[in-house]
Each structure stands twice: as structure tokens, then as C-alpha cells.
Design an enzyme around this catalytic site. Structure first.
Site, mmCIF file in Angstrom:
data_model
loop_
_atom_site.group_PDB
_atom_site.id
_atom_site.type_symbol
_atom_site.label_atom_id
_atom_site.label_comp_id
_atom_site.label_asym_id
_atom_site.label_seq_id
_atom_site.Cartn_x
_atom_site.Cartn_y
_atom_site.Cartn_z
ATOM 1 N N SER A 204 -7.085 -26.707 9.515
ATOM 2 C CA SER A 204 -7.443 -27.847 10.351
ATOM 3 C C SER A 204 -7.268 -29.130 9.556
ATOM 4 C CB SER A 204 -8.903 -27.747 10.800
ATOM 5 O OG SER A 204 -9.781 -28.156 9.753
ATOM 6 N N ASP A 205 -7.117 -30.236 10.268
ATOM 7 C CA ASP A 205 -7.267 -31.525 9.612
ATOM 8 C C ASP A 205 -8.730 -31.657 9.200
ATOM 9 O OD1 ASP A 205 -6.749 -34.059 8.628
ATOM 10 O OD2 ASP A 205 -5.697 -34.731 10.419
ATOM 11 N N CYS A 206 -9.008 -32.581 8.314
ATOM 12 C CA CYS A 206 -10.334 -32.604 7.688
ATOM 13 C C CYS A 206 -11.433 -32.950 8.687
ATOM 14 C CB CYS A 206 -10.335 -33.558 6.509
ATOM 15 S SG CYS A 206 -9.342 -32.912 5.151
ATOM 16 N N CYS B 139 -3.302 -28.168 12.123
ATOM 17 C CA CYS B 139 -3.537 -28.619 13.491
ATOM 18 C C CYS B 139 -4.250 -29.971 13.478
ATOM 19 C CB CYS B 139 -4.330 -27.589 14.289
ATOM 20 S SG CYS B 139 -5.821 -26.963 13.488
ATOM 21 N N ALA C 80 -11.976 -31.451 11.398
ATOM 22 C CA ALA C 80 -11.564 -31.293 12.801
ATOM 23 C C ALA C 80 -12.449 -30.308 13.560
ATOM 24 C CB ALA C 80 -10.105 -30.850 12.874
#
Length: 781
Positions: free
Chosen positions: A298-300, A265, A302
Site C-alpha cells: 500500500s501507499d503509506c 496501490c 493507505a
């Protein structure tokens, strides 16, 4: 804690501590000393536990393992650097590795300081997409997956979860990460996603994953930093219509057709809800409607950003809880690990919520074979090692991908191909810089050929001057470059962009070539004895109208960021050893497009306000070069040769008012079985009228004869494509299948898919393409 009815052998506290310490030391040495980390070997304290039984389904094994963890051990698994559990023989694990176009320095899971020091570096994705060849994309994914597994077996990897591919739609030409994507078209991005994921994950993903692929970044993410609006705080306002027919299709294809084992995401908010806290997206759509068999990451950072930048939840504990309960399984970063226990103690989330996430995570690791003992004994992938990295086959594939993607944009008076005699001047800051080949998310290439080195394989005495101090071209040695051009028989300019103009975190503000590049190119062209050749190394599109219209610039090549073999690929095209066949996977817009805010997410034009729309499907301006454009050294013609389907494909199905004009058939009402029966084959005969052998990509579009300005339908939409090699003077037939429910439908304003009643036209090539052909297909009750 043991599972009910399956007790572990009793041990004393002292013995348990010693065993745990010894095992942890063994696991650390294995990871650092040339041995892959794994669990459930003969010496494992859990060798008899169900989670070590490879005969059981992965989800059942994962649930058994999760049941044995303490709450603290569970929370320690919720970050991308997951803690080990020595008492159970479970090593630490690093989830974050990258493989967009080759294994990458980015991430924590791959290391290049052991037996293997270099990997095959393929072209950046946008150039690969220009080949319009899903078999090529599959082989690239397969090669990257093979090299990842080889590194793991050698102890140079602490994970096999590859956070690739990036299948976001390249919506705005300024986007710094557009280079990582397959382009602006949802059909192309969807087919790329399926091919690449299948290659990366291996031939038996249901039972034995070669690696795990992760499609990112769901969804409607395509802005880094524009006019003070950053991706971390951007709320993308997206219509249900655009989500349905533009932004979501590649992710759906990843899961449904590619069987990807991960969806990532995005940072951005979608209509007020952060993507990583959006239960409608993560749980209802991705896992529910599409059936994800894997995990959501998640993206880093996020999750931290949801609290610190977006202020979506009042406390860190609330933030972690809302993400996990929405369907997030893993946070890239440490935020969930830092605040997860407090969230549990405060009742913000339950241990059952965490168990659900961990079962998804460990099931993927089970499928990767991390709990089957030493992976070097695996029948599927245990044989892979150093000899399987940078193989000649992989090097050849890197060259093939680069040369098949290169797009010939201009070739006036047959300026190309070049002859091999006479003095050649090579000018430009990208001509002899190995870094110019990489794009972003790259690793150490096993070999590199710059454009200058490639040209010197054909003309040994080619003379070189950079002309600019860098691609930014703040300083230009115009006089020296013009003098070199005037004393040479032929001139090749290698210009373009670099990661200083476009990359993650950096969008462009202009579509023009940076600095003094345009003035340098013009001066060199004026000084040269004959029309010059312009080679562009860029990720995103550039406005080169000046070069397109300048008769002293005879040819223009777009070569993207072409990877380790890029220089040789460019030279092979320049000197006629390869017939160019690439086609643009994005529209090249004029500079005036930069007046449009990047934050305006609408795909469709709005004539009332002057909004021009985006992509070839909806843009109503005059592009510099169109999507799908690309020249060849040969002349190809195409025609549809199979019988067209009957006129009443939906006989017996009653149309209903579309809700936004006309009548239509609702795809939901047609149903899966009905949609399957509607599919029909399309065959196209391709003739190469010479003078060179070459590949040709057949692009088939659908258009509607009565589409008017402001309607919700696209002007045209790509249905499918095939790439075919055809010898000069010969014909070949290419076949593809059309699925009306997918390819001939459109999204209404509410996001529902419908097939309009009446005529649809299938076209081969574009409307301006005299070598094309078209069919009329009718949908009438």
C-alpha cells in the site's frame, strides 16, 4: 514451529532465550556497525532449515520460513518496518526506500551517515523522460540499483526494496507529483517503466535481484489536493476505456515486460472501491492477468485511510481483513500490525490469508539474497562498496541525462548558442540555489553545480542578481535587475517553480509563473540590449505565452529539475557545447485550462459540454507547446525507408461490428500467436543537415484518417521512439518494431482492445512537422 519432518535442534527455554537475546544484539550491531543485516550465516540457529537452502526455489523457501512463525510473529511482518525473529536468526527489515532519480532521504531503509555521505542525484524523472531514450533510462536505473546495493553491503541500508518508479500518467498539468512521472503518454510511461525497472533490478532478476523495484501508484492516481478534495478521500470515477488505454498500460508493462517485483496501490478510490481493497485490481488483474511475481504494497497509511477518511469498512479489523483478502501483502505504516491479531481472532481473515501475503514478501527477500548468508560473499553483488557510489561514470551519466532532457522551446534569430565574450548578466531566484535542482524525493548529491556556477565556467565574470526573494516572487527587485540587464551584453534569466508550488500533497492552482516573475522578466527583456534567454526550472508545464510571443525574449529553455549536474548541463546547451535534443513529454496548456476540475478523470473530449479532453491524444484546445515539441541547433529530416507491410495483414480474420461504430478485429480473438505474427519492423532514416552534431529522437505516431470529433479514438498515438546521435552532414538509420495488437489498437467503451478495419497511418514526427513522413497501413479482410 518447525516444518513437518525437519525439526530444529532441541534447546532449553533458558538457552533459547539467551541465544535469542545474543543474536538480536548481533543483528542490531550489524545493522548499525557497518555490516549488512542478513540471515542463514554459519552461526544462524536455522542454518540447516530449508529456508536457508539457496538451492531451493524462493517461493518454497519463503513458505518454509512462514510455516515456522507464530501468529504474532506473522502479523509483525505486515508493516513496512517488519519485526525481527531472533529465535530463527531473521533480522528486522525496512521495506520503504526510494530511488526515483537517485537514492533518497525519504523512506526508512537508506542511511547517509556512514562511509558514504552522498549519492548520485539524477534529474527529476520528467526531464529524463524528455530524452526519449530508453537506453538512458536503463542506465540510470542500473546506477541507482548499484548504489543501493553498495550501501547495503556497507551496513548503511536496512532494505533493498526501492519504491520506484512512479509511472502514473501525468493527466492534469497542475498535479504536484507530475514531476516524478515519465509524462502524459502511456507508451512513453510503459517504455520508461520497463527500462528503469530492468536497470534497477539487475541483469538476473529471476535468480538474484540487485534491488527490488516497485511501480506506483496503481491506478488512476494524479491528484493531491484540489478545491478541498484530497487524495485521501477522492473517488476517481474512471471509465473502463480510460483504464484500458491510459492508466493501466504502464503498470502492465512494469509487470509483464519489466518483471517488477512490486506494485503499490494508491490512496484513491476507483469507482467507489479503494485501490488497496480492490480485488479486481490487485488479485485478478495484477497478479492473475499480468502475473506479478512479487508483492503488493500500500501507499503509506493507505489502509488506515480506508477506515479513517474513506469509511470503507466499519472497524479497523474489517479494514485490515478486506485489504489483505483483496490481495494486499504489505501495509506501509503500522495499521495492519496494530489490528491484524484482532482481525485473526475475530475471524475477519484467516491465518492462510496472512501466510499468502508473507510468502510473497519473503520470496522477494530470498531473491535479494537476505537469506543466503553474508551478502558481501555474493558473486553477483558482494563486491560493491563505497567505490561504486558517485563514480565518475555515474556523475557523467547525471550530466548526460540532464543535457539530453533539456528542451529548447524557442530560438528566434539564432539567439542561442551564446558566444563566450562580453558581459553576461544572470538573473533569477533559481540561478544559484542548489535546492532548485532537486525536485522531490532527493538524497544528498555527491556534487552540485548551479546554473550560475555552470555559466561562470564559460564567462568567469558573469554578474548575478536573484531578482526575486524566492520562486514565489512576492517581492521583485525589478529596478536593480533591469539596470543590470541594461549594462550587460547578454542576459540569462533562470526562473520557474520550486517545491513550494508543486510537490507531493500540493497541486498548483495556476499554470502561470508565480508572483511577480512575469513582470520582472518583461521588464528585464525591455531593458536589455538584445533579446534575453529564459531558462525555466519547473516540474510541470507553465503557460509562458507572454514569453513565446515576446520578440525581446529570444530563446526559452525548459530544464525541469535537472539534478546535481543541472547547472553545467544548462551552460553546455547555452554556449553550444551540447546540441539540445529534448522533447516535451507533456502538453503545455494555457491558463484557461485551470477552469477544468482536476476531479474530472475523463481523457476524451466532450464537445457537447465544452470539455476539451486531456493530453495530446484527446485535447481539442490550443496548447502553448505540444507534446513531443523540441528544437535543435541543427536541422534534421526523417523518412521511412523500409518496405511497408502488406495491405491485408489480417487476411482470413473476420471483422465484427466494433460496438461503437464501424468494424474491427478483436485483439482477444486474434490471440497471442496471431499478434506475434502481425509484428513488423519500421526503419527511419535520419539526416542531420547541420551545422552541429547532435542527438535526435525519432517519434513514430499512428493516426486514423477518418477520426471525427467525439470518437473514442485518439487524434494520434505514439507508437514508438528511438534516440540516435548523428554527425552534421551524415545520415543514420533507426529501427523499431510495431506490434499492431498493442500499438495500432484502441480501447472500446467496455475496455476491450480492437484493431479497426481500414486505413491506419504511421507518421514520423507530428502533423505540423515538415521533416516527417508517413505510411498508410490497411487492415482489411
Amino acid at each position: 514451529m518447525a516444518a513437518a519432518g525437519i525439526p530444529l535442534p532441541p534447546v532449553t527455554t533458558t538457552t533459547a532465550a539467551l541465544m535469542a537475546a545474543a543474536l538480536l544484539l548481533l543483528l542490531l550491531r550489524a545493522a548499525e556497525g557497518g555490516q549488512p543485516p542478513y540471515s542463514c550465516g554459519p552461526q544462524s540457529p536455522s542454518a540447516g532449515a530449508p529456508f536457508c537452502d539457496a538451492r531451493l526455489p524462493a517461493a518454497r523457501r519463503a513458505a518454509d520460513l512462514v510455516s515456522r512463525l507464530t501468529a504474532a510473529e506473522k502479523v509483525a511482518q505486515l508493516g513496512d518496518e517488519a519485526g525481527g525473529v531472533a529465535r530463527l536468526g531473521v533480522p528486522a527489515y525496512k521495506w520503504w526506500s526510494e530511488g526515483l532519480h537517485g537514492l533518497s532521504y525519504w523512506g526508512h531503509g537508506m542511511h547517509f551517515n556512514g562511509t558514504v555521505r552522498g549519492i548520485t542525484s539524477f534529474p527529476q524523472v520528467l526531464l529524463t523522460a524528455a530524452a526519449f531514450d530508453d537506453a538512458l533510462w536503463f542506465r540510470i536505473g542500473q546506477a541507482i540499483g548499484t548504489e543501493a546495493r553498495a550501501l547495503y553491503n556497507l551496513g548503511q541500508a536496512e532494505g533493498l526494496t526501492i519504491w520506484s518508479p512512479n509511472v502514473n500518467i501525468f493527466r492534469d498539468p497542475r498535479w504536484g507529483r507530475g514531476q516524478e512521472t515519465p509524462g502524459e503518454d502511456p507508451t512513453t510511461a510503459s517504455k520508461y517503466a520497463v527500462a528503469f525497472v530492468r536497470g534497477l533490478q539487475g541483469s538476473s532478476p529471476a535468480t538474484a535481484l540487485q534491488t527490488s523495484a516497485c511501480c506506483k501508484h496503481a491506478t488512476a492516481y494524479d491528484l493531491e489536493d484540489w478545491n478541498g478534495v484530497a487524495r485521501y478521500n477522492f473517488n476517481a470515477r474512471v471509465t473502463a476505456q480510460d483504464l484500458a488505454d491510459t492508466f493501466n498500460p504502464p503498470f502492465k508493462s512494469c509487470v509483464v515486460d519489466g518483471k517488477a517485483t512490486c506494485i503499490m496501490c494508491a490512496y484513491t478510490g476507483i469507482n467507489g472501491v479503494p485501490a488497496c481493497a480492490n480485488s479486481d485490481l490487485l488479485s485478478k488483474t495484477v497478479r492473475g492477468d499480468w502475473g506479478l511475481d512479487g508483492y503488493v504494497s500500500s501507499d503509506c497509511d493507505a489502509v488506515a485511510i480506508m477506515r479513517d477518511a474513506q469509511r470503507y469498512a466499519p472497524t479497523p479489523e474489517d479494514t485490515v481483513a478486506v485489504a489483505i483478502k483483496a490481495g494486499l501483502d504489505l501495509n506501509c505504516g503500522t495499521y495492519t500490525q496494530e489490528h491484524g491479531m484482532a482481525a485473526l481472532r475475530q475471524g475477519k481473515m484467516s491465518e492462510k490469508d496472512v501466510d499468502r501475503a508473507l510468502t510473497n514478501l519473503f520470496a522477494v527477500r530470498m531473491r535479494l539474497g537476505h537469506f543466503d548468508g553474508d551478502p558481501r560473499g555474493s558473486a553477483a553483488y558482494g563486491h560493491l562498496g563505497a567505490a561504486d557510489v558517485c563514480t565518475q561514470a555515474h556523475r557523467d551519466l547525471a550530466l548526460e541525462a540532464a543535457q539530453d532532457g533539456i528542451v529548447l522551446l524557442k530560438n528566434d534569430a539564432a539567439a542561442l548558442p551564446l558566444g563566450r565574450s562580453g558581459a553576461v548578466a544572470v538573473i533569477g531566484p533559481n540561478a544559484d540555489d542548489p535546492a532548485a535542482l532537486n525536485g522531490n524525493y532527493f538524497g544528498p548529491p555527491c556534487e552540485t553545480t548551479t546554473p550560475l556556477q555552470g555559466i561562470r565556467r564559460y564567462v568567469a565574470g558573469a554578474r548575478f542578481i536573484a531578482g526575486c526573494d524566492s520562486p514565489a516572487c512576492g517581492f521583485a527587485a525589478t529596478g536593480q535587475a533591469a539596470a543590470l540587464a541594461s549594462s550587460s551584453d547578454r542576459v540569462v534569466l533562470v526562473m520557474g517553480l520550486s517545491q513550494d508550488q508543486e510537490k507531493e500533497g500540493l497541486d498548483r492552482t495556476s499554470l502561470l509563473l508565480p508572483g511577480k516573475q512575469q513582470s520582472l522578466i518583461t521588464a528585464v527583456a525591455n531593458a536589455a540590449r538584445r533579446p534575453v534567454i529564459l531558462v525555466l526550472l519547473t516540474g510541470g508545464p507553465v503557460d509562458v505565452t507572454f514569453a513565446k510571443n515576446n520578440p525581446k525574449i529570444g530563446a526559452i529553455l525548459w530544464a525541469g529539475y535537472p539534478g546535481q549536474a543541472g547547472g553545467l548541463a544548462i551552460a553546455r546547451v547555452l554556449f553550444g557545447d551540447h546540441n539540445p535534443s529534448g522533447r516535451l513529454p507533456v502538453t503545455w496548456y494555457p491558463e484557461e485550462f485551470t477552469k477544468i476540475p482536476m476531479t474530472d478523470m475523463r481523457m476524451r473530449a466532450d464537445p457537447a459540454t465544452g470539455y476539451p479532453g486531456r493530453s495530446y491524444r484527446f485535447y481539442q484546445g490550443n496548447p502553448v507547446y505540444k507534446f513531443g515539441y523540441g528544437l535543435s541547433y541543427s536541422k534534421f529530416t526523417r523518412r521511412l525507408v523500409t518496405d511497408r507491410p502488406g495491405r491485408n495483414l489480417l487476411a482470413g480474420v473476420a471483422p465484427r461490428p466494433a460496438g461503437d461504430g464501424g468494424e474491427s478485429y478483436h485483439v482477444e480473438e486474434i490471440g497471442a500467436e496471431g499478434c506475434e505474427q502481425l509484428k513488423f519492423p519500421v526503419a527511419v532514416e535520419v539526416e542531420n543537415q547541420g551545422p552541429m552534431d547532435g542527438k535526435h529522437s525519432v517519434l513514430v505516431f499512428v493516426r486514423w484518417p477518418n477520426a471525427t470529433t467525439g470518437e473514442s479514438r485518439a487524434a494520434r498515438q505514439l507508437v514508438g521512439f528511438r534516440s540516435q546521435h548523428v554527425k552534421a552532414g551524415e545520415k543514420a538509420r533507426v529501427a523499431m518494431e510495431v506490434d499492431p495488437c498493442e500499438h495500432l489498437s484502441r480501447a472500446r467503451v467496455d475496455g476491450k482492445k480492437v484493431i479497426d478495419r481500414g486505413s491506419h497511418f504511421l507518421m514520423v514526427g507530428g502533423e505540423e512537422d515538415a521533416g516527417g513522413d508517413h505510411w498508410e497501413i490497411s487492415f482489411d479482410a
